[in-house]
Write a protein that holds these residues in place. Structure first.
Motif, PDB file in Angstrom:
ATOM      1  N   ASN A   1      76.036 -27.586  13.442  1.00 33.89           N
ATOM      2  CA  ASN A   1      76.959 -27.343  12.319  1.00 33.89           C
ATOM      3  C   ASN A   1      77.843 -26.122  12.566  1.00 33.89           C
ATOM      4  N   VAL A   2      78.273 -25.985  13.823  1.00 32.92           N
ATOM      5  CA  VAL A   2      79.250 -24.952  14.181  1.00 32.92           C
ATOM      6  C   VAL A   2      80.631 -25.480  13.782  1.00 32.92           C
ATOM      7  N   VAL A   3      81.480 -24.608  13.252  1.00 32.67           N
ATOM      8  CA  VAL A   3      82.771 -25.024  12.700  1.00 32.67           C
ATOM      9  C   VAL A   3      83.901 -24.707  13.686  1.00 32.67           C
TER      10      VAL A   3
ATOM     11  N   LYS B   1      74.950 -21.167  15.409  1.00 36.21           N
ATOM     12  CA  LYS B   1      74.103 -21.638  14.297  1.00 36.21           C
ATOM     13  C   LYS B   1      74.971 -22.186  13.177  1.00 36.21           C
ATOM     14  N   ASP B   2      74.314 -22.659  12.147  1.00 35.73           N
ATOM     15  CA  ASP B   2      75.000 -23.227  10.992  1.00 35.73           C
ATOM     16  C   ASP B   2      76.096 -22.283  10.495  1.00 35.73           C
ATOM     17  N   HIS B   3      77.298 -22.818  10.295  1.00 34.70           N
ATOM     18  CA  HIS B   3      78.446 -22.067   9.770  1.00 34.70           C
ATOM     19  C   HIS B   3      79.059 -21.064  10.749  1.00 34.70           C
ATOM     20  N   THR B   4      78.595 -21.011  11.998  1.00 38.80           N
ATOM     21  CA  THR B   4      79.291 -20.146  12.960  1.00 38.80           C
ATOM     22  C   THR B   4      80.687 -20.715  13.183  1.00 38.80           C
ATOM     23  N   LEU B   5      81.686 -19.833  13.043  1.00 35.28           N
ATOM     24  CA  LEU B   5      83.082 -20.255  13.235  1.00 35.28           C
ATOM     25  C   LEU B   5      83.496 -19.982  14.664  1.00 35.28           C
ATOM     26  N   MET B   6      84.005 -21.007  15.352  1.00 38.19           N
ATOM     27  CA  MET B   6      84.496 -20.818  16.708  1.00 38.19           C
ATOM     28  C   MET B   6      85.982 -21.183  16.746  1.00 38.19           C
TER      29      MET B   6
END
Ligand code: GUN
Ligand code: FE
Length: 420
Positions: free
Chosen positions: A274-276, A251-256
């Motif tokens: 909007n995954v980062v 989801k939005d702003h999930t950092l991978m």
């Protein structure tokens, strides 16, 4: 309180472009940026901090590192990811059941981060609740800001050494969240990665993220062995990212972290949600994971940030991580038969600063209205050049040549937290 920092200001509001104000003034009101000016406003009645010929740069954002791996920094990089975790990493993290040890290591880590100019972090702790609070407290005291996660891992760990039951993992996560009341360090949900977390735990975390509005950080498509294991564990998913998506964690702003081997479909899924991406160049080489196509990701419009990935990565200072990222992009260019471009110094700087700071709601570069996150850099002990250097040249050299002692002041969230 009105203050003005005087010096050579270099920031990166836009990917690939430096904005430079030579011998300018960075104006602050109560630690918040009020503007950048070539000359002081008429009748200025604030305090001027004169940094002379020094460079005033944006501070750094380390968007992925493992605090309990700090004691193994610079060791054990002779195995690929899955074997590396089992042979070295889980045993090291298990030591953080000892709270006196945790206190010593985390105090040292917090000090090393801030004195190297890293003022914002997204960090993994271990599965231990108490040690995670200690980590958060030490970061807060040192002036580091950002997110820390108690790690969730209920399968494929080191049973009896480092692993939780599903019930323990859920109960401890709730207990940990109850005890998080730090001003500048906030909690983030942290399923270690798909091989470490059962479907039940992932589903529970997805629901918790939704209910409490929490962000999520994890790992994705880092190494070949890991990707094969995920495919075996999850035949119902066509791609790795779907193992997160099916539980509401994509989801939005999930950092991978990593995404070295993410194909076009997986990359598109990042963009759509909007995954980062947290690119960790030093780690990817140390444990032979692969060379991430970062330039391509940027051209595709993905949100790419940088991480030290301590201790897969062996460099804590982000100015080192930035130059390793640039070098690695050149390796990628060679691998791609010179068909891709490498990253410029301006691009590397943007990724290690603005791209990360945005995660925390900051604007572009030194943006008006943002609390100041900055480093002051004294390059006067660098070797004498053949001629006077421009500020842009001095900036480039500083990225490659800086040592900790060259950083003479650090500003974090509007406060001067290091001065020497
Ligand atoms: N994937 C799952 N855990 C880890 C870790 O600790 N380090 C790295 N680099 N990758 C991981
Ligand atoms: Fe990692």
């Amino acid at each position: 309180m009105k203050e003005a920092l005087k010096g050579n200001i270099v920031h990166a509001p836009v990917l690939g472009e430096l904005s430079i104000v030579e011998r300018g003034y960075l104006l602050l009101e109560d630690g918040v940026i009020a503007g950048i000016e070539q000359t002081l406003p008429q009748g200025y009645d604030g305090v001027v901090r004169d940094y002379g010929e020094r460079l005033i740069l944006q501070s750094f954002a380390d968007m992925h590192l493992h605090a309990p791996q700090y004691p193994m920094l610079g060791m054990g990089m002779d195995l690929p990811l899955m074997e590396w975790l089992q042979r070295y990493t889980f045993r090291t993290e298990a030591r953080f059941a000892d709270l006196a040890y945790a206190r010593r290591i985390y105090r040292r880590l917090a000090s090393d981060l801030i004195t190297n100019g890293t003022t914002r972090v997204c960090m993994f702790s271990s599965l231990h609740t108490e040690a995670t609070w200690i980590l958060m407290e030490e970061l807060e005291k040192a002036g580091v800001t950002g997110y820390v996660g108690k790690v969730n891992m209920d399968r494929n760990g080191a049973p009896g050494i480092l692993e939780e039951t599903t019930e323990e993992s859920e109960r401890e996560t709730l207990r940990w969240l109850e005890g998080c009341h730090f001003e500048h360090i906030k909690p983030i949900l942290t399923p270690r990665f798909t091989p470490s977390c059962s479907d039940e735990l992932m589903g529970w975390l997805g629901q918790l993220a939704e209910e409490r509005g929490l962000y999520v950080q994890s790992h994705l498509s880092e190494s070949a062995g890991e990707i094969e294991l995920v495919a075996r564990l999850h035949p119902e998913c066509q791609r790795y990212w779907q193992t997160y998506e099916k539980h509401g964690l994509w989801k939005d702003h999930t950092l991978m972290a990593h995404c070295v081997h993410s194909d076009a479909v997986e990359r598109q899924a990042m963009k759509d949600h909007n995954v980062v991406v947290v690119h960790c160049a030093d780690s990817n080489i140390n444990i032979s994971s692969g060379i991430c196509p970062v330039k391509k990701m940027l051209q595709e419009g993905l949100w790419v940030t940088l991480g030290s990935d301590i201790a897969g990565g062996a460099q804590l200072p982000m100015y080192r991580v930035i130059t390793t990222t640039i070098r690695t992009s050149k390796v990628r260019q060679i691998m791609d038969d010179w068909k891709t471009d490498f990253l410029t110094v301006a691009e590397g700087y943007y990724l290690g600063t603005t791209a990360g700071h945005r995660y925390f709601g900051a604007g572009a570069g030194f943006a008006v209205g943002d609390p100041l996150h900055a480093v002051v850099l004294d390059d006067s002990d660098f070797v004498e050049a053949t001629r006077p250097l421009s500020v842009a040249e001095r900036f480039e050299r500083a990225m490659y040549m800086t040592h900790r002692h060259n950083i003479t002041a650090v500003w974090s969230e509007g406060r001067c937290v290091v001065e020497r």
